[in-house]
Motif scaffolding. Sequence first.
Motif, mmCIF file in Angstrom:
data_model
loop_
_atom_site.group_PDB
_atom_site.id
_atom_site.type_symbol
_atom_site.label_atom_id
_atom_site.label_comp_id
_atom_site.label_asym_id
_atom_site.label_seq_id
_atom_site.Cartn_x
_atom_site.Cartn_y
_atom_site.Cartn_z
ATOM 1 N N ASN A 58 2.219 1.568 -3.544
ATOM 2 C CA ASN A 58 1.172 2.033 -4.461
ATOM 3 C C ASN A 58 0.854 3.512 -4.259
ATOM 4 N N ASP A 59 0.728 3.931 -3.003
ATOM 5 C CA ASP A 59 0.358 5.328 -2.716
ATOM 6 C C ASP A 59 1.418 6.321 -3.182
ATOM 7 N N ASP B 201 0.228 -6.031 2.357
ATOM 8 C CA ASP B 201 -0.156 -5.616 3.702
ATOM 9 C C ASP B 201 -0.807 -6.789 4.414
ATOM 10 N N SER C 281 0.831 -1.214 0.000
ATOM 11 C CA SER C 281 0.000 0.000 0.000
ATOM 12 C C SER C 281 0.860 1.258 0.000
#
Length: 195
Positions: free
Chosen positions: A113-114, A142, A110
Amino acid sequence: LGSTVPTFFKAFFYGELEEKYQNIDLKVTVDPTGDARIFQSRGFSDDSISHVVKEVIPFFEIDLLVATSQETKFYAHLFSSTLPHFRKIANEISFDQLTLAADEVIITKSLANDYHLNLLDEITLYSKDLSRTFRVVDIIEDGKMFRGHSIYLDKSVSLNFFLESINPSLASLNPLFLTHIHNTVYLEINDDVTL
């Protein structure tokens, strides 16, 4: 309907906690606003309590400012321990070495990706006046306790950075003397013990 709401919330939150903590029964940590920032974790493995404690999983954990090579800045939770301990609180990792190098980190999917991070990208960790650049060597799904914006670095090779992040005067100490110094310990209690 009124009688099913408490059951729903209990099942939902219990399921969330069960998924996150798995076999961990207790978390011992310091208060971030208190005077004590670290403690000796050796006593948790002492023979006198081995009939109670099945497993001790010690960590240094702090929140730090992080920057990507594109100068995007954000806060992340940093975990530091040995790789065998890390494997107990995270989903499966593909990194196959026994330790990370002093300039290597593992991050959550995550977080990657963020902030559009890929393997071998660099991130910089900041704590007070201290900063150090690290290379991403694994990105994992995650899960368990390693989730959200989380970063792992190996305590055995990065202890000085971690200690200096907590208190600059600690960085000059010999790391061999600090093997059992942590700020968080997760405990798995023996199955026959009632809390």
